[in-house]
Design an enzyme around this catalytic site. Sequence first.
Site, short mmCIF file in Angstrom:
data_model
loop_
_atom_site.label_atom_id
_atom_site.label_comp_id
_atom_site.label_asym_id
_atom_site.label_seq_id
_atom_site.Cartn_x
_atom_site.Cartn_y
_atom_site.Cartn_z
N ARG A 176 -15.54 -8.00 -2.96
CA ARG A 176 -14.54 -8.30 -1.95
C ARG A 176 -15.17 -8.18 -0.57
NH1 ARG A 176 -12.07 -5.25 -5.97
NH2 ARG A 176 -11.01 -6.68 -7.34
N GLU B 88 0.87 -1.17 0.00
CA GLU B 88 0.00 0.00 0.00
C GLU B 88 0.91 1.22 0.00
OE1 GLU B 88 -3.67 0.25 0.92
OE2 GLU B 88 -4.11 -1.86 1.28
#
Length: 306
Positions: A292, A3
């Site tokens: 998701r 990330e």
Amino acid sequence: MPELPEVEVVRRGLDDWVVGRTVESVQVVDPRSVRRHLEGPTDFSATLTSTRITSAVRRGKFLWMILDGLETPSALVAHLGMSGQLLVEESSATDEKHLKVRLQLSPEAEKPAELRFIDQRIFGGMFLSPLVSTVDHLPGGVGSEIPVIPKAAAHIARDVLDPASTPETLFVALRKRTTQLKRAILDQQVISGVGNIYADEALWAAKLHGLRSTATIRRPDVVRLHTALVDVMDRALAAGGTSFDALYVNVNGASGYFDRSLNAYGREGKACQRCAEAELTSLIRRDPFMGRSSFSCPRCQRKPRP
DNA sequence: CTACGCGCCTGAACGC
DNA sequence: TGCGTTCAGGCGCGTA
């Protein structure tokens, strides 16, 4: 999965080990990793060879190296996707199983000779992109000049750690959208660098439900959210920045932060720690989201009325 | 124009 | 045990 904090660690590694050096040769091991270079892998190698890397820059999860020595000023853009790594290694090091691109760099004392791009799942990649000079009209930098940014990354907003990104710019950007809060903060054109994990963490910290409507979001909510986003990134950066071997620009995209400090993501069925500290019992729940998952506390993140 | 959903990929984890 | 299915994820792009 890398990330924003992990990508920043990679950028700092490039600063230390790669900036200032010349690309002496390029080997594309798997052309799929340069598929975003539309002129093809041969052109990628030929154009990149003999350029000099003058700096390493990041916006959100986009990372690029400014190149000197080309007629058209360009950058070598790298996106790590889900599983990408950039490693600085000696030429004698065994090829990694998922080695995709190898750059041979000009020799420099105490510095390994190769920069390698490794990517198991090939969501990431490398490509060359011309630098464009543009007025940043996107949220976070209204009216400010961006001298050079790769064309391929010019469309995304300032990221969470950019000083030009503030609660007010986020508020303005959110109010321009008609969607749900979590969708909006995952949209790179609203604010960049936020992935599914840190989105859930920041929403939890700010006590906001991801299904809240952006159309009715209020300033105090956005101030809490922006503060939470910065905080979660800062903490991960502090954890990640110390846990890497010096020779590695990055190791497997892993951050020590992930294992120890997540409050919501992946904690389905476990107690919400904030509620527990108030001697209340509330279990983190998982809900399907965009194919998701979203994780949240049903007690301190109130679900909006439909 | 915006909003939304699919496809790209691999391998770990799971179910029959 | 082995084989098929599901899931994870960012982002570009096609479609409504």
